[in-house]
Design an enzyme around this catalytic site. Structure first.
Site, mmCIF file in Angstrom:
data_model
loop_
_atom_site.group_PDB
_atom_site.id
_atom_site.type_symbol
_atom_site.label_atom_id
_atom_site.label_comp_id
_atom_site.label_asym_id
_atom_site.label_seq_id
_atom_site.Cartn_x
_atom_site.Cartn_y
_atom_site.Cartn_z
ATOM 1 N N ASP A 1 -24.858 -6.212 -19.487
ATOM 2 C CA ASP A 1 -26.077 -6.979 -19.959
ATOM 3 C C ASP A 1 -27.414 -6.444 -19.285
ATOM 4 O O ASP A 1 -28.167 -7.559 -19.511
ATOM 5 C CB ASP A 1 -25.690 -8.592 -19.448
ATOM 6 C CG ASP A 1 -25.398 -8.732 -18.153
ATOM 7 O OD1 ASP A 1 -25.351 -7.847 -17.381
ATOM 8 O OD2 ASP A 1 -25.410 -10.005 -17.807
ATOM 9 N N ARG B 1 -20.774 -13.565 -18.678
ATOM 10 C CA ARG B 1 -21.094 -15.002 -18.485
ATOM 11 C C ARG B 1 -22.450 -15.548 -19.187
ATOM 12 O O ARG B 1 -22.464 -16.726 -19.790
ATOM 13 C CB ARG B 1 -21.897 -14.841 -16.823
ATOM 14 C CG ARG B 1 -21.931 -16.343 -16.305
ATOM 15 C CD ARG B 1 -22.378 -16.128 -14.899
ATOM 16 N NE ARG B 1 -22.718 -14.797 -14.398
ATOM 17 C CZ ARG B 1 -22.598 -14.201 -13.081
ATOM 18 N NH1 ARG B 1 -22.661 -15.025 -12.111
ATOM 19 N NH2 ARG B 1 -23.303 -12.883 -12.864
ATOM 20 N N ARG C 1 -22.557 -12.327 -2.544
ATOM 21 C CA ARG C 1 -23.676 -12.921 -3.259
ATOM 22 C C ARG C 1 -24.286 -13.702 -2.014
ATOM 23 O O ARG C 1 -23.858 -14.391 -1.445
ATOM 24 C CB ARG C 1 -23.260 -13.814 -4.259
ATOM 25 C CG ARG C 1 -22.820 -13.181 -5.300
ATOM 26 C CD ARG C 1 -22.756 -13.796 -6.721
ATOM 27 N NE ARG C 1 -22.301 -13.023 -7.911
ATOM 28 C CZ ARG C 1 -21.230 -12.870 -8.458
ATOM 29 N NH1 ARG C 1 -20.181 -13.418 -7.843
ATOM 30 N NH2 ARG C 1 -21.229 -12.219 -9.544
HETATM 31 P P1 ADP Z 1 -25.383 -9.450 -9.953
HETATM 32 O O1 ADP Z 1 -26.388 -8.276 -9.323
HETATM 33 O O2 ADP Z 1 -24.014 -8.882 -10.594
HETATM 34 O O3 ADP Z 1 -25.977 -9.689 -11.213
HETATM 35 P P2 ADP Z 1 -26.061 -11.791 -8.646
HETATM 36 O O4 ADP Z 1 -26.735 -12.579 -9.809
HETATM 37 O O5 ADP Z 1 -25.238 -12.806 -8.018
HETATM 38 O O6 ADP Z 1 -25.055 -10.519 -9.107
HETATM 39 O O7 ADP Z 1 -26.961 -11.192 -7.699
HETATM 40 C C1 ADP Z 1 -26.624 -10.630 -6.466
HETATM 41 C C2 ADP Z 1 -27.391 -11.096 -5.242
HETATM 42 O O8 ADP Z 1 -28.803 -10.528 -5.741
HETATM 43 C C3 ADP Z 1 -27.779 -12.375 -4.994
HETATM 44 O O9 ADP Z 1 -26.556 -13.034 -4.224
HETATM 45 C C4 ADP Z 1 -28.575 -12.484 -4.282
HETATM 46 O O10 ADP Z 1 -28.758 -11.956 -3.069
HETATM 47 C C5 ADP Z 1 -30.010 -11.426 -4.911
HETATM 48 N N1 ADP Z 1 -30.649 -12.027 -5.787
HETATM 49 C C6 ADP Z 1 -30.418 -12.617 -7.211
HETATM 50 N N2 ADP Z 1 -31.427 -13.159 -7.623
HETATM 51 C C7 ADP Z 1 -32.442 -12.954 -6.532
HETATM 52 C C8 ADP Z 1 -33.855 -13.397 -6.748
HETATM 53 N N3 ADP Z 1 -34.405 -13.950 -7.518
HETATM 54 N N4 ADP Z 1 -34.627 -13.010 -5.414
HETATM 55 C C9 ADP Z 1 -33.998 -12.251 -4.381
HETATM 56 N N5 ADP Z 1 -32.703 -11.954 -4.501
HETATM 57 C C10 ADP Z 1 -31.700 -12.380 -5.516
HETATM 58 O O1 F6P Z 2 -21.132 -10.655 -13.623
HETATM 59 C C1 F6P Z 2 -19.990 -10.052 -13.902
HETATM 60 C C2 F6P Z 2 -18.969 -11.144 -13.947
HETATM 61 O O2 F6P Z 2 -17.552 -10.546 -13.851
HETATM 62 C C3 F6P Z 2 -19.007 -12.250 -15.114
HETATM 63 O O3 F6P Z 2 -18.467 -11.709 -16.243
HETATM 64 C C4 F6P Z 2 -18.471 -13.253 -14.376
HETATM 65 O O4 F6P Z 2 -18.907 -14.449 -15.086
HETATM 66 C C5 F6P Z 2 -18.616 -13.398 -13.203
HETATM 67 O O5 F6P Z 2 -19.095 -12.080 -12.884
HETATM 68 C C6 F6P Z 2 -17.804 -13.843 -12.275
HETATM 69 O O6 F6P Z 2 -18.002 -13.501 -10.880
HETATM 70 P P1 F6P Z 2 -17.160 -14.077 -9.614
HETATM 71 O O7 F6P Z 2 -16.004 -14.661 -10.018
HETATM 72 O O8 F6P Z 2 -17.529 -13.004 -8.633
HETATM 73 O O9 F6P Z 2 -18.252 -15.440 -8.873
#
Ligand code: ADP
Ligand code: F6P
Length: 321
Positions: free
Chosen positions: A132, A174, A75
């Site tokens: 989701d 989440r 992340r």
């Molecule tokens: P997922 O893709 O599993 O939902 P995250 O929400 O942690 O996981 O998003 C992954 C990465 O995508 C973040 O660490 C960030 O680098 C990038 N990201 C998330 N939201 C934004 C945003 N609004 N603008 C730019 N990059 C983003």
């Molecule tokens: O988005 C997938 C997920 O497994 C969620 O269900 C959970 O809340 C989250 O990731 C936990 O992420 P991490 O432990 O990597 O921060």
């Protein structure tokens, strides 16, 4: 001679089983189509740090059945700001990359949309155990997670029945109850608590007190976004007047060898993403809807909301009576 088309690939956000199968498909299918593939490590962080490996057919051998992601995930807070995005774009340009495939969840697609808006040809592949993401019935990793959870809950059910016990089991999710509802039905749980719907613990506790004769276990599944298992257990303990055991399944749910469904999805999504790039399409997420491979704009994906299946939720409760 013309320069070969070159694509970059990242896995981003929470890892999901089947990401490796998708990397393998993209690499081998792209090579088959005469395209070079650069795998950047740790999602957007690797784009910013210019950390990558050139993938060939051998380097993606032996990974189809492995959970996690061999390109690693991360992340990246830095990528959320313009400076981070600019560093990533500079590295894509520096390496002569023509297009990017992002395998990840909705957060990753917010990032992908930013790159798209700044002129990068980006295609997304949905991968998250939470499932989701709107505009696709399935995301890579969901089915594997359900199978892992079913196996775990079956074991809890064995011991719960032996001792006539109440168990509160916390599953991931989440902001979404999709994992909880589906495992609730598949495991024969008695109650499913999800963030999308209000919960009446007084009513549930009254029902537990009046369990039908002969029922020797009570399984309450809680999505992590709905409540903490320990809080739910305390309330039920107090209201029912019986001991309640807790099991928080945690990250076990995110690991393991991908299911057949996730491997096939990974192959179909991977192939489609490469074809879209060849066709010059951009700013799209690949998905599957009613068994057909589909595409949706990133804008629609990140502004949408995936609904839970209310009928399935109700059925879980009817079947436990
Ligand atoms: P997922 O893709 O599993 O939902 P995250 O929400 O942690 O996981 O998003 C992954 C990465 O995508 C973040 O660490 C960030 O680098 C990038 N990201 C998330 N939201 C934004 C945003 N609004 N603008 C730019 N990059 C983003
Ligand atoms: O988005 C997938 C997920 O497994 C969620 O269900 C959970 O809340 C989250 O990731 C936990 O992420 P991490 O432990 O990597 O921060």
């Amino acid at each position: 001679m013309d320069k070969k088309k070159r694509i970059a690939l990242i896995t981003s956000g929470g890892d999901a089983s089947g990401m490796n199968a998708a990397i393998r498909t993209i690499t081998r299918y792209a090579i088959f189509k005469g395209i070079e593939v650069y795998g950047f490590y740790e999602g957007y962080k690797g784009l910013i740090n210019n950390s990558f490996t050139v993938l060939d057919s051998n380097s993606v051998g032996g990974i189809i059945d492995r959970g996690g992601t061999f390109l690693y995930s991360a992340r990246s807070e830095r990528f959320k700001c313009r400076e981070g995005q600019k560093e990533a774009i500079d590295n894509l340009n520096k390496n002569g990359i023509d297009a990017l495939i992002v395998i990840g969840g909705d957060g990753s697609f917010r990032g992908a949309l930013e790159l798209h808006r700044q002129g990068i040809q980006v295609i997304g592949i949905p991968a998250t155990i939470d499932n989701d993401i709107p505009h696709t019935d399935y995301s890579i990793g969901f089915d594997t997670a359900l199978n892992v959870i079913i196996d775990l809950i079956s074991k809890i059910r064995d011991t719960a029945s032996s001792h006539d016990r109440i168990f509160v089991i916390e599953v991931m999710g989440r902001n979404s109850g999709l994992i909880a509802v589906n495992t609730g039905v598949a495991c024969g749980a008695d109650y499913v608590l999800i963030p999308e719907l209000d919960v009446d613990l007084i009513k549930i506790s009254g029902q537990i007190k009046n369990n039908r004769a002969g029922k020797r276990h009570t399984l309450v599944i809680v999505a992590e976004g709905a409540a903490k298992a320990s809080d739910v257990a305390s309330s039920i303990r107090m209201l029912v007047g019986r001991e309640v055991r807790i099991s928080v399944l945690g990250h076990i749910q995110r690991g393991g060898s991908p299911s057949a469904l996730d491997r096939v999805l990974a192959a179909q999504f991977g192939e489609k993403s490469v074809d879209l790039i060849i066709e010059g399409k951009r700013g799209l997420m690949v998905g599957i809807n009613a068994m057909k491979i589909s595409t949706s704009k990133f804008e629609d994906v990140i502004s949408g909301q995936k609904e839970i299946n209310r009928e399935l939720y109700d059925l879980a409760h009817i079947l436990s009576l």
